[in-house]
Design a protein around this motif. Structure first.
Motif, PDB file in Angstrom:
ATOM      1  N   ASN A  81      -3.748   7.594  -3.974  1.00  0.00           N
ATOM      2  CA  ASN A  81      -5.171   7.513  -3.980  1.00  0.00           C
ATOM      3  C   ASN A  81      -5.878   8.743  -3.493  1.00  0.00           C
ATOM      4  N   SER A  82      -5.003   9.447  -2.650  1.00  0.00           N
ATOM      5  CA  SER A  82      -5.681  10.686  -2.072  1.00  0.00           C
ATOM      6  C   SER A  82      -4.332  11.645  -1.605  1.00  0.00           C
ATOM      7  N   ILE A  83      -4.779  12.842  -1.863  1.00  0.00           N
ATOM      8  CA  ILE A  83      -3.646  13.765  -1.555  1.00  0.00           C
ATOM      9  C   ILE A  83      -3.358  14.196  -0.128  1.00  0.00           C
ATOM     10  N   SER A  84      -4.407  13.845   0.637  1.00  0.00           N
ATOM     11  CA  SER A  84      -3.726  13.823   2.157  1.00  0.00           C
ATOM     12  C   SER A  84      -2.648  12.994   2.774  1.00  0.00           C
ATOM     13  N   VAL A  90      12.883   0.855  -1.029  1.00  0.00           N
ATOM     14  CA  VAL A  90      11.795   1.845  -0.848  1.00  0.00           C
ATOM     15  C   VAL A  90      10.659   1.612  -1.836  1.00  0.00           C
ATOM     16  N   CYS A  91      11.027   1.187  -3.117  1.00  0.00           N
ATOM     17  CA  CYS A  91       9.985   0.990  -4.202  1.00  0.00           C
ATOM     18  C   CYS A  91       9.022  -0.177  -3.668  1.00  0.00           C
ATOM     19  N   GLN A  92       9.743  -1.055  -3.297  1.00  0.00           N
ATOM     20  CA  GLN A  92       9.041  -2.429  -2.855  1.00  0.00           C
ATOM     21  C   GLN A  92       8.033  -1.853  -1.702  1.00  0.00           C
ATOM     22  N   ASP A  93       8.475  -1.175  -0.419  1.00  0.00           N
ATOM     23  CA  ASP A  93       7.750  -0.598   0.447  1.00  0.00           C
ATOM     24  C   ASP A  93       6.480   0.114   0.132  1.00  0.00           C
ATOM     25  N   LEU A  94       6.864   1.297  -0.801  1.00  0.00           N
ATOM     26  CA  LEU A  94       5.999   1.975  -1.211  1.00  0.00           C
ATOM     27  C   LEU A  94       4.703   1.364  -1.825  1.00  0.00           C
ATOM     28  N   ASN A  95       4.999   0.527  -2.643  1.00  0.00           N
ATOM     29  CA  ASN A  95       4.153  -0.436  -3.566  1.00  0.00           C
ATOM     30  C   ASN A  95       3.235  -1.234  -2.629  1.00  0.00           C
ATOM     31  N   SER A  96       3.707  -1.745  -1.497  1.00  0.00           N
ATOM     32  CA  SER A  96       2.907  -2.304  -0.713  1.00  0.00           C
ATOM     33  C   SER A  96       1.992  -1.581   0.136  1.00  0.00           C
ATOM     34  N   LEU A  97       2.054  -0.327   0.184  1.00  0.00           N
ATOM     35  CA  LEU A  97       1.122   0.585   1.126  1.00  0.00           C
ATOM     36  C   LEU A  97      -0.083   0.597   0.087  1.00  0.00           C
ATOM     37  N   ASP A  98      -1.280   0.706   1.110  1.00  0.00           N
ATOM     38  CA  ASP A  98      -2.846   0.738   0.507  1.00  0.00           C
ATOM     39  C   ASP A  98      -2.944   2.172  -0.108  1.00  0.00           C
ATOM     40  N   PHE A  99      -2.467   3.272   0.188  1.00  0.00           N
ATOM     41  CA  PHE A  99      -2.666   4.647  -0.331  1.00  0.00           C
ATOM     42  C   PHE A  99      -1.930   4.909  -1.441  1.00  0.00           C
ATOM     43  N   VAL A 100      -0.980   4.277  -1.952  1.00  0.00           N
ATOM     44  CA  VAL A 100      -0.066   4.386  -3.074  1.00  0.00           C
ATOM     45  C   VAL A 100      -0.653   3.391  -4.133  1.00  0.00           C
ATOM     46  N   GLN A 152      -0.046  12.423   1.251  1.00  0.00           N
ATOM     47  CA  GLN A 152       1.578  12.643   0.979  1.00  0.00           C
ATOM     48  C   GLN A 152       2.345  12.860   2.142  1.00  0.00           C
ATOM     49  N   TYR A 153       1.910  13.251   3.318  1.00  0.00           N
ATOM     50  CA  TYR A 153       2.549  13.343   4.409  1.00  0.00           C
ATOM     51  C   TYR A 153       3.029  12.164   5.166  1.00  0.00           C
ATOM     52  N   LYS A 154       2.514  11.182   4.620  1.00  0.00           N
ATOM     53  CA  LYS A 154       2.876   9.743   5.113  1.00  0.00           C
ATOM     54  C   LYS A 154       4.146   9.293   4.483  1.00  0.00           C
ATOM     55  N   LEU A 155       4.557   9.984   3.380  1.00  0.00           N
ATOM     56  CA  LEU A 155       5.627   9.774   2.421  1.00  0.00           C
ATOM     57  C   LEU A 155       7.217  10.341   3.101  1.00  0.00           C
ATOM     58  N   ARG A 156       6.789  11.054   3.978  1.00  0.00           N
ATOM     59  CA  ARG A 156       7.962  11.786   4.475  1.00  0.00           C
ATOM     60  C   ARG A 156       9.312  10.809   5.218  1.00  0.00           C
ATOM     61  N   ARG A 157       8.760   9.875   5.645  1.00  0.00           N
ATOM     62  CA  ARG A 157       9.498   8.940   6.230  1.00  0.00           C
ATOM     63  C   ARG A 157      10.485   8.121   5.217  1.00  0.00           C
ATOM     64  N   TYR A 158      10.083   8.095   3.914  1.00  0.00           N
ATOM     65  CA  TYR A 158      10.770   7.446   3.067  1.00  0.00           C
ATOM     66  C   TYR A 158      11.836   8.178   2.159  1.00  0.00           C
TER      67      TYR A 158
END
Length: 119
Positions: free
Chosen positions: A29-32, A65-75, A34-40
Motif C-alpha cells: 500500500n505504501s512504499i515505506s 510466508v504467503c499467508q503471513d504476508l497476506n494477513s498484514l495490513d500494509f500488503v 518495504q523495510y518491514k518485509l526484511r524479516r520474511y
C-alpha cells in the motif's frame, strides 16, 4: 533427447542439497513499508513507482510466508513466481520457433498479396 536423460532444474538442485528458494512478488500500500518485509526473506528488487518488492524465501516455508504476508495490513497482495512451470525442453522451444516462423511467413505472404493487388 530421451526422457530418461532430461533432468529438470528442480531435480538437479535437490540432488546438490542446495536450499531451494521461491520468488514472491509483494504489492504494498505504501512504499515505506518495504523495510518491514526484511524479516520474511531477502528483498532483491523494489519498485518505487509500482510499490512492489521481489522477495526470496525458502521454498519449504513459502506457503506459510504467503499467508503471513497476506494477513498484514500494509500488503495488497502476494503472488508466487511461476518460473518453475515454464517448459524449457528443447522440443517445446523448437515447436514454438516453428510456429512463430509459420506465422511470420503467413503474414509476409498476406502482405505480398495485398501489395500485388494494389499494383
Amino acid at each position: 533427447m530421451k526422457k530418461g536423460l532430461q533432468m529438470g532444474v528442480e531435480e538437479d538442485l535437490a540432488n546438490k542439497n542446495i536450499i531451494q528458494r521461491q520468488s514472491l512478488t509483494v504489492y504494498l500500500n505504501s512504499i515505506s513499508d518495504q523495510y518491514k518485509l526484511r524479516r520474511y526473506g531477502d528483498i532483491v528488487y523494489f519498485s518505487k513507482k509500482f510499490a512492489y518488492c521481489i522477495l526470496y524465501v525458502n521454498k519449504k516455508e513459502s506457503e506459510q510466508v504467503c499467508q503471513d504476508l497476506n494477513s498484514l495490513d500494509f500488503v495488497k497482495k502476494v503472488e508466487k513466481s511461476t518460473w518453475n512451470q515454464i517448459d524449457l525442453s528443447s522440443d517445446h522451444i523448437e515447436k514454438q520457433i516453428t510456429e512463430l516462423a509459420q506465422e511470420a511467413e503467413k503474414a509476409l505472404q498476406e502482405r505480398q498479396e495485398d501489395t500485388e493487388q494494389l499494383l
